[in-house]
Each structure stands twice: as structure tokens, then as C-alpha cells.
Design a protein around this motif. Structure first.
Motif, PDB file in Angstrom:
ATOM      1  N   LEU A 102       0.831  -1.201   0.000  1.00  0.00           N
ATOM      2  CA  LEU A 102       0.000   0.000   0.000  1.00  0.00           C
ATOM      3  C   LEU A 102       0.867   1.253   0.000  1.00  0.00           C
ATOM      4  O   LEU A 102       0.632   2.196  -0.764  1.00  0.00           O
ATOM      5  N   GLU A 103       1.882   1.257   0.830  1.00  0.00           N
ATOM      6  CA  GLU A 103       2.793   2.403   0.931  1.00  0.00           C
ATOM      7  C   GLU A 103       3.511   2.650  -0.397  1.00  0.00           C
ATOM      8  O   GLU A 103       3.629   3.794  -0.846  1.00  0.00           O
ATOM      9  N   HIS A 104       3.973   1.577  -1.034  1.00  0.00           N
ATOM     10  CA  HIS A 104       4.666   1.724  -2.319  1.00  0.00           C
ATOM     11  C   HIS A 104       3.733   2.304  -3.383  1.00  0.00           C
ATOM     12  O   HIS A 104       4.138   3.196  -4.145  1.00  0.00           O
ATOM     13  N   ALA A 105       2.521   1.806  -3.445  1.00  0.00           N
ATOM     14  CA  ALA A 105       1.559   2.319  -4.428  1.00  0.00           C
ATOM     15  C   ALA A 105       1.277   3.796  -4.174  1.00  0.00           C
ATOM     16  O   ALA A 105       1.178   4.593  -5.115  1.00  0.00           O
ATOM     17  N   TYR A 106       1.167   4.180  -2.907  1.00  0.00           N
ATOM     18  CA  TYR A 106       0.935   5.584  -2.552  1.00  0.00           C
ATOM     19  C   TYR A 106       2.109   6.451  -3.005  1.00  0.00           C
ATOM     20  O   TYR A 106       1.922   7.503  -3.622  1.00  0.00           O
ATOM     21  N   GLU A 107       3.319   5.996  -2.682  1.00  0.00           N
ATOM     22  CA  GLU A 107       4.510   6.775  -3.029  1.00  0.00           C
ATOM     23  C   GLU A 107       4.684   6.919  -4.538  1.00  0.00           C
ATOM     24  O   GLU A 107       5.194   7.927  -5.012  1.00  0.00           O
ATOM     25  N   GLU A 108       4.255   5.900  -5.286  1.00  0.00           N
ATOM     26  CA  GLU A 108       4.383   5.937  -6.737  1.00  0.00           C
ATOM     27  C   GLU A 108       3.213   6.655  -7.403  1.00  0.00           C
ATOM     28  O   GLU A 108       3.235   6.871  -8.614  1.00  0.00           O
ATOM     29  N   GLY A 109       2.197   7.007  -6.636  1.00  0.00           N
ATOM     30  CA  GLY A 109       1.035   7.678  -7.205  1.00  0.00           C
ATOM     31  C   GLY A 109       0.193   6.763  -8.080  1.00  0.00           C
ATOM     32  O   GLY A 109      -0.520   7.218  -8.962  1.00  0.00           O
ATOM     33  N   ASP A 110       0.266   5.470  -7.833  1.00  0.00           N
ATOM     34  CA  ASP A 110      -0.443   4.467  -8.617  1.00  0.00           C
ATOM     35  C   ASP A 110      -1.816   4.215  -7.995  1.00  0.00           C
ATOM     36  O   ASP A 110      -1.977   3.367  -7.129  1.00  0.00           O
ATOM     37  N   ARG A 111      -2.797   4.956  -8.457  1.00  0.00           N
ATOM     38  CA  ARG A 111      -4.138   4.927  -7.861  1.00  0.00           C
ATOM     39  C   ARG A 111      -4.793   3.542  -7.937  1.00  0.00           C
ATOM     40  O   ARG A 111      -5.398   3.079  -6.973  1.00  0.00           O
TER      41      ARG A 111
END
Length: 72
Positions: free
Chosen positions: A29-38
Motif C-alpha cells: 500500500l505504501e509503495h503504491a501511494y509513493e508511486e502515485g499508482d491509484r
């Protein structure tokens, strides 16, 4: 004999598995948030919520209730 609220070695092992699963889901979840991958963020958020729900349900089945105020 099982005493409510008491965790034996097997229960502790299972709880550790649930904690690890929750931690892994949160990392994704954190990685997706940091990458802006909605798209992945929303899927990972569902996965993390599921892992958290399984952990809380396990504790409740073992007789350990978490006050709702602590969850919110």
C-alpha cells in the motif's frame, strides 16, 4: 484447556503470521501511494484492510477484544 485472552505457542505463531501478512500488505500500500499508482493503491488498500480484519477477528475469537475507540 483454553483460557480466553491467553495465547499459547500455536496461537502466537498464527498471530505472527497475521501480523506479517498485515505488514506486507501495508508495505505494498505504501509503495503504491509513493508511486502515485491509484489503481494499485485501491487494490492494496483492500488487501491491507482484509489482513487487518483477519487479525482482529483472530484476536476476538481468542477472547481478546479491542475497544472500538482504539480501532477508529
Amino acid at each position: 484447556m483454553s483460557v480466553p485472552g491467553v495465547l499459547d505457542d500455536q496461537a502466537l505463531r498464527r498471530y505472527r503470521e497475521l501480523l506479517d501478512a498485515e505488514d506486507a500488505a501495508f508495505d505494498e500500500l505504501e509503495h503504491a501511494y509513493e508511486e502515485g499508482d491509484r489503481v494499485h493503491f485501491e487494490a492494496d488498500l483492500d488487501a491491507w484492510r482484509g489482513a487487518l480484519s483477519r487479525k482482529l477477528a483472530f484476536l476476538q475469537r481468542r477472547g481478546i477484544d479491542i475497544p472500538e475507540a482504539a480501532i477508529v
